[in-house]
Motif scaffolding. Structure first.
Motif, short mmCIF file in Angstrom:
data_model
loop_
_atom_site.label_atom_id
_atom_site.label_comp_id
_atom_site.label_asym_id
_atom_site.label_seq_id
_atom_site.Cartn_x
_atom_site.Cartn_y
_atom_site.Cartn_z
N ARG A 33 1.81 4.25 -1.07
CA ARG A 33 2.26 4.84 -0.23
C ARG A 33 1.06 5.68 0.49
O ARG A 33 1.12 5.80 1.07
CB ARG A 33 2.88 6.39 -1.58
N THR A 34 0.13 5.62 -0.15
CA THR A 34 -1.15 5.70 0.40
C THR A 34 -1.88 4.91 1.41
O THR A 34 -2.24 5.34 2.29
CB THR A 34 -2.14 5.64 -0.61
N ALA A 35 -1.10 3.45 1.33
CA ALA A 35 -1.45 2.40 2.69
C ALA A 35 -0.95 2.39 3.60
O ALA A 35 -1.25 2.80 5.03
CB ALA A 35 -1.81 0.96 2.28
N ALA A 36 0.28 3.29 2.84
CA ALA A 36 1.53 3.49 4.06
C ALA A 36 1.12 4.44 5.67
O ALA A 36 1.33 4.05 6.70
CB ALA A 36 2.77 3.58 3.35
N ALA A 37 0.50 5.24 4.51
CA ALA A 37 0.36 6.69 5.57
C ALA A 37 -1.37 6.74 5.56
O ALA A 37 -1.90 7.78 6.37
CB ALA A 37 -0.39 8.30 4.31
N TYR A 38 -1.99 5.56 5.35
CA TYR A 38 -3.69 5.57 5.88
C TYR A 38 -3.80 4.48 7.15
O TYR A 38 -3.44 3.79 7.46
CB TYR A 38 -4.10 5.14 5.35
N ASP A 39 -3.98 5.44 8.47
CA ASP A 39 -3.81 5.21 9.99
C ASP A 39 -5.49 5.11 10.48
O ASP A 39 -5.37 4.24 11.30
CB ASP A 39 -3.46 6.13 10.98
N GLU A 40 -6.36 4.77 9.85
CA GLU A 40 -8.25 5.33 9.85
C GLU A 40 -8.43 3.70 10.17
O GLU A 40 -9.89 3.41 10.62
CB GLU A 40 -8.23 5.93 9.03
N GLY A 41 -8.00 2.98 9.95
CA GLY A 41 -9.13 1.03 10.11
C GLY A 41 -7.76 0.76 8.35
O GLY A 41 -6.84 1.23 8.11
N PRO A 42 -8.36 -0.57 8.18
CA PRO A 42 -8.07 -1.20 7.40
C PRO A 42 -8.58 -0.88 5.53
O PRO A 42 -9.52 -0.28 5.17
CB PRO A 42 -8.92 -3.00 7.41
N ILE A 43 -7.52 -1.24 4.89
CA ILE A 43 -7.35 -0.33 3.79
C ILE A 43 -6.69 -1.46 2.77
O ILE A 43 -5.90 -2.93 3.27
CB ILE A 43 -6.65 0.47 3.75
N SER A 44 -6.97 -2.05 1.25
CA SER A 44 -6.48 -2.56 0.46
C SER A 44 -6.51 -2.72 -0.67
O SER A 44 -7.08 -1.42 -1.34
CB SER A 44 -8.01 -4.33 0.61
N PHE A 45 -5.57 -2.94 -1.68
CA PHE A 45 -5.43 -2.85 -2.84
C PHE A 45 -5.08 -3.88 -3.78
O PHE A 45 -4.39 -4.61 -3.06
CB PHE A 45 -4.36 -1.48 -3.10
N ARG A 46 -5.73 -3.97 -5.29
CA ARG A 46 -5.63 -5.11 -5.89
C ARG A 46 -4.54 -4.58 -7.33
O ARG A 46 -4.58 -3.60 -7.62
CB ARG A 46 -7.05 -6.14 -5.84
N TYR A 47 -3.68 -6.27 -7.31
CA TYR A 47 -3.11 -5.78 -8.66
C TYR A 47 -2.92 -7.33 -9.34
O TYR A 47 -2.93 -8.27 -8.54
CB TYR A 47 -1.56 -5.06 -8.36
N PRO A 48 -3.29 -7.20 -10.50
CA PRO A 48 -2.80 -8.56 -11.07
C PRO A 48 -1.79 -9.69 -11.73
O PRO A 48 -0.32 -8.94 -10.72
CB PRO A 48 -3.18 -8.58 -12.69
N ARG A 49 -1.52 -10.51 -11.60
CA ARG A 49 0.07 -11.45 -11.68
C ARG A 49 0.08 -10.28 -13.24
O ARG A 49 -0.40 -9.97 -14.06
CB ARG A 49 -0.25 -12.75 -12.22
#
Length: 649
Positions: A469-485
């Protein structure tokens, strides 16, 4: 069709038992090779049923693998499989059959080709679309060194969708090196074989007479000048193209043969022998195969049997333990669907991994807003950047290890232009049986160094939902989030994710002497380690950083000023989160007042495959490793040695 009723014993393979190395194939009559193919298939199915691994692609190249090793002189002639998970039959035939039931097990055979494993593995391949480039390099090197050999690159299973393959084809045609490319078309994406006529034309086109005429024609047109040469060559190529479908490859400078049936040894063998014995320059043989060939469940559902866990040979039922918590991949997919339902600007992009990334869930809900671009990560990133310029909110969802392939585009097409592309990064950290080629090791280091990039890591499945949700709402520039298998830790899930404050972490557990600052899913191990440390008289704080960039400076100052020991823990390489924390500590002078600080990262090696638990233990990133690091930081000794004299509260 393979049928076996006693699954407690390996299948009976009398002909295969006579083959240890490819040289043994030379003594087997061509008429017996279909029987050998059946036995290789049975052996492979039995082995993978016990270990898990890639099944469908290997089953599809059994006859092709036998034919190549029968006709060519491996390992003097070079053979490259692209992608590497097609190589199981190759391993059975090249001296590794006695270890084939150790596939992808700790200390066992790799699930991919691996140069250190065998002289028959000419090039390591865990990623795709590299075989033509590598093969061309080998072919040119052989020419320069005066060594006469064939170089065969077998490319398939979607690998021809990557731009690198076409770059190599273009270069190979210009260099006119002796390279044989076998296009293993295992989903009929280009053209089906047309039966006996196709096989006949392929034999004719690869024969001495036709190829001799072609070479004579080259010499003749050379006397007529470059323009006439080009016009005549194109006319001949187009004429052949109408019959064989090879015009594009001919335009790139390859002599094209096929399509032919890749399961019919009576068709394969004469074509390969003709190519071996006649002509020079680059040749492309178009072979059509069926993924999962010879095993009914895999034939019926090639996607589900591409990569499998252990399974019952008779029924095809895969043995999967009932999960205690949802997988991170599933949580991401469901959260993205939820956000997409509320925001029609969200689109999803994947590079040939819809199921592996969870994008398949979004595709089911929003097929017109989902884009699988094939094995083309560079294109995926810039495609997403283009969408972002027009006001869409693209989620460019790629495994950590595959995102490396699009790094130049991440820098130049996204970061420099400050475009709001979202990068969900699956397979963060160790991935177990897929080993070093698929481990998510470097993404934090290579993204957090980019100006303006927001870099997050989910500590558990609820945090992952917040980050979607944070990434969906963030329009200021590139954003990433990581998660494992793998599975989450079983935390309570919110109805919908929250929008996190950018650059703010959280305190999860309060203590006084030791601070553990976690970035990612090692948080659960940190909490277990804190229990052990408390029991030893070391009051421990545990914090979840959430962000590697921007860092939570206030949180780091608090931890540094109010604890004797500060340990950062992450599932990534040196140069990542811990490096950024130490840069900040140094610039603030927080290391000058007696703070004892250490950074725990994945070791500076490419670690071989094992279970994820074993890999994290070996890396020291589990509960015990964290406790031992705290003890060594305080006393210079491991826990068991130091615990008796350790200072008490």
């Amino acid at each position: 069709m393979i049928v076996r009723h006693d699954v407690t014993k390996p299948p009976e393979t009398p002909l295969l038992d006579t083959v240890r190395f490819p040289s043994d194939l030379k003594a087997i009559d061509d008429k017996l090779l279909p029987q050998l193919a059946q036995e290789v298939r049975a052996e492979m199915i039995d082995a993978v049923s016990r270990t898990g691994g890639h099944l469908g692609a290997g089953l599809g190249v059994v006859e092709l693998t036998i034919a190549i090793h029968k006709v060519f002189d491996t390992p003097h002639d070079r053979l490259i499989f692209d992608v590497g998970h097609q190589c199981y039959p190759h391993k059975i035939l090249t001296g590794r059959r006695d270890r084939i039931r150790t596939l992808r097990q700790e200390g066992g055979l790799s699930g991919f080709t691996k140069r250190a494993e065998s002289e028959y593995d000419d090039f390591g391949a865990g990623h795709s679309s590299t075989s033509i480039s590598a093969g061309l390099g080998m072919a040119v090197a052989s020419q320069l060194q005066g060594v006469k050999r064939n170089v065969i690159s077998v490319i398939g299973d979607g690998a021809m969708s990557a731009g690198m393959a076409y770059e190599a084809l273009n270069n190979a045609g210009a260099l006119d090196a002796r390279l044989i490319v076998i296009l293993n078309d295992n989903d009929m994406s280009i053209a089906p074989p047309t039966g006996a006529m196709s096989a006949y034309l392929a034999r004719m086109a690869s024969g001495r007479t036709y190829m001799g005429i072609r070479e004579a024609g080259k010499k003749l047109t050379a006397y007529l000048g470059e323009s006439a040469d080009r016009a005549i060559s194109r006319a001949v190529g187009h004429a052949r193209g109408y019959v064989t479908g090879g015009t594009m490859f001919e335009e790139l400078g390859f002599y094209h043969i096929g399509p032919i049936d890749g399961h019919n040894l009576e068709h394969l063998l004469p074509v390969l022998r003709n190519v071996r014995d006649n002509g020079d320059g680059p040749v492309l043989i178009h072979v059509v195969t069926q993924k999962g060939k010879g095993y009914a469940p895999a034939e019926a559902a090639s996607d589900k049997y591409h990569g499998v866990s252990k399974f019952d040979v008779v029924t095809g039922t895969q043995a999967k333990a009932k999960p205690n918590a949802p997988s991170y991949t599933a949580v991401f997919g469901e959260a993205l669907v939820q956000e997409g339902t509320l925001d029609d600007k969200i689109v999803a992009i994947t590079a040939a991994m819809p199921g592996g990334t969870g994008v398949d869930k979004f595709a089911t809900a929003f097929p017109d807003l989902t884009f699988d671009v094939g094995i083309a990560e560079q294109h995926a990133v810039t495609f997403a950047a283009g969408m972002a310029t027009e006001g869409l909110r693209p989620f460019c969802t790629i495994y950590s290890t595959f995102l490396q392939r699009g790094y130049d585009q991440v820098v130049h097409d996204v970061a420099i232009q400050k475009l709001p592309v979202r990068f969900p990064i699956d397979r963060a950290g160790f991935v177990g049986a897929d080993g070093a080629t698929h481990a998510g090791t470097f993404d934090t280091a290579y993204l957090a160094c980019l100006p303006g990039f927001v870099v997050m890591a989910a500590a558990d499945e609820a945090e992952l939902k917040h980050m979607v949700r944070t990434a969906a709402a963030y329009d200021e520039g590139p954003i990433s989030f990581r998660y494992p298998r793998g599975e989450g830790v079983g935390v309570e899930m919110p109805a919908r994710g929250e929008i996190l404050e950018i650059g703010k972490g959280r305190i999860v557990r309060e203590g006084a002497k030791v601070a553990l600052l976690s970035f990612g899913t090692r948080l659960a191990e940190c909490l277990l380690a804190a229990e052990d440390l408390d029991a030893a008289g070391l009051s421990t704080t545990v914090a979840d950083a959430r962000f590697a960039k921007p860092l939570d400076h206030d949180l780091i100052r608090q931890l540094a000023r109010h604890h004797e020991v500060l340990i950062t823990i992450e599932e990534g390489s040196v140069g990542g989160f811990g490096s950024h924390v130490f840069q900040f500590l140094s610039s603030e002078g927080l290391l000058d007042g007696g703070l004892r600080a250490r950074s725990m990262v994945m070791p500076d090696i490419f670690m071989d495959h094992a279970s994820p638990e074993a890999m994290y233990a070996r890396a020291g990133l589990d509960r015990r490793g964290i406790v031992d690091t705290v003890f060594r930081t305080l006393t210079g000794q491991a826990r068991d040695t130091a615990q008796v004299s350790l200072l008490k509260p």
